[in-house]
Design a protein around this motif. Structure first.
Motif, PDB file in Angstrom:
ATOM      1  N   THR A   4      -1.670  -1.066  -4.142  1.00 47.35           N
ATOM      2  CA  THR A   4      -2.770  -0.003  -3.868  1.00 47.35           C
ATOM      3  C   THR A   4      -2.381   1.192  -3.510  1.00 47.35           C
ATOM      4  OG1 THR A   4      -4.497  -1.780  -3.114  1.00 47.35           O
ATOM      5  CG2 THR A   4      -5.039   0.557  -2.814  1.00 47.35           C
ATOM      6  N   THR A  38       0.999  -1.154   0.083  1.00 45.25           N
ATOM      7  CA  THR A  38       0.061   0.086  -0.104  1.00 45.25           C
ATOM      8  C   THR A  38       1.173   1.095   0.065  1.00 45.25           C
ATOM      9  OG1 THR A  38      -1.607  -0.996   1.296  1.00 45.25           O
ATOM     10  CG2 THR A  38      -1.575   1.535   1.100  1.00 45.25           C
ATOM     11  N   THR A  62      -7.549   2.072  -6.226  1.00 41.57           N
ATOM     12  CA  THR A  62      -7.763   0.722  -6.979  1.00 41.57           C
ATOM     13  C   THR A  62      -6.726  -0.172  -7.024  1.00 41.57           C
ATOM     14  OG1 THR A  62      -9.300   2.015  -8.516  1.00 41.57           O
ATOM     15  CG2 THR A  62      -8.640  -0.263  -9.039  1.00 41.57           C
ATOM     16  N   PRO A  63      -6.735  -1.408  -6.126  1.00 42.58           N
ATOM     17  CA  PRO A  63      -5.686  -2.222  -6.355  1.00 42.58           C
ATOM     18  C   PRO A  63      -5.424  -2.813  -7.760  1.00 42.58           C
ATOM     19  CG  PRO A  63      -7.611  -2.847  -4.517  1.00 42.58           C
ATOM     20  CD  PRO A  63      -7.925  -1.700  -5.523  1.00 42.58           C
TER      21      PRO A  63
END
Length: 298
Positions: A245, A219, A267-268
């Motif tokens: 992400t 992330t 948005t992953p």
């Protein structure tokens, strides 16, 4: 009635000339990568010599003032082998244009252990296995020719022993001999700003076995990467899945494998690759310049 007969041959000649020009233009854009200019595609930088290195790559000579330099430091790896850190001047690593034209100050490095090529590196870090006595680092252009000055490859050599070793900044030297001392100003040995701290063995980073897949979820929030950048150790032939992400639009790039993944805010995104080449490779973002992780493929 005679005037049309005179005009017709002239129109034919003009048409042929136009077709010839179009044909040349078409050919000029098909022998190099899309988005590469004709000037880049000519690869006319430097002087292409008849001399070759032991791998058969021709030498491409530049004036000494324009030629790149390389310095190498070998650090013992906690699990065997050596982590190699490179410091370069007048040079940058360009995995995105490998196979393209030879432009000054661009390309990749090749690692030769005891005179035998073991890996290519597309960034400041590399890895070589234990067992060798000497390491030679040689700089190549994007077209795989060898950058050279004074008729010799641009390279440096360090000894591999039980303690960390570093090479002095070097001038080009013959491929079969130890490089001569450099006459250029010493370069800094500090790691590249894009390099991330390397942890010897992050939890859960070891792949379970040949052909298996390791998944890493990351992330990105501002300039923070979670979990913090570390090292993923894989065996050749295993698979890696990155699930990222990001809070902003960016592009993920896996150096050495020339794989990219667009990132959209919130948005992953997922990228899966097979580790079919050995070495140490960085995964980073283009726009923010963040190192997300490092891959060690043995």
């Amino acid at each position: 009635m005679t005037r049309p007969r005179a005009v017709a041959p002239l129109m034919v000649v003009l048409a042929v000339a136009v077709l010839a020009l179009v044909g040349c233009g078409g050919r000029a854009t098909t022998h190099h990568k899309p988005g590469t200019s004709h000037e880049e595609a000519t690869g006319s930088s430097g002087t292409l010599l008849t001399a070759r290195d032991e791998g058969g790559h021709r030498l491409r000579e530049l004036p000494a003032a324009d030629a790149p330099t390389v310095r190498a430091e070998a650090r013992p790896d906690s699990e065997g082998g050596w982590n190699i850190h490179l410091t370069v001047e007048r040079f940058r690593f360009t995995p995105e244009s490998t196979g393209g034209a030879a432009l000054p100050g661009r390309g990749h490095a090749r690692l030769l252990v005891d005179g035998r090529e073991t890996a290519r590196v597309y960034g400041p870090w590399g890895y070589v296995p234990a067992g060798g006595r000497t390491l030679t680092v040689r700089l190549h252009a994007d077209d795989h020719t060898v950058w050279a000055a004074a008729g010799a490859p641009v390279q440096t050599t360090v000894r591999l022993d039980a303690t960390p070793a570093s090479s002095p900044p070097t001038s080009p030297a013959p491929a079969s001999a130890t490089p001569a001392p450099s006459t250029s100003p010493p370069s800094s040995s500090a790691p590249s700003p894009s390099s991330a701290p390397v942890s010897p063995r992050p939890t859960g980073s070891r792949a379970p076995g040949p052909g298996r897949t390791v998944t890493l979820a990351l992330t990105i929030t501002g300039t923070t990467v979670s979990p913090p950048p570390s090292r993923i150790e894989l065996k050749k032939g295993e698979h890696l899945t990155l699930r990222v992400t990001s809070d902003r639009a960016d592009t993920l790039h896996v150096h050495g494998y020339d794989r990219e993944l667009p990132l959209s805010p919130g948005t992953p995104a997922t990228l899966t690759l097979t580790t079919d080449r050995t070495g140490l490779f960085e995964v980073e973002t283009h726009e923010s310049g963040l190192v997300l992780t490092q891959l060690v493929v043995r």
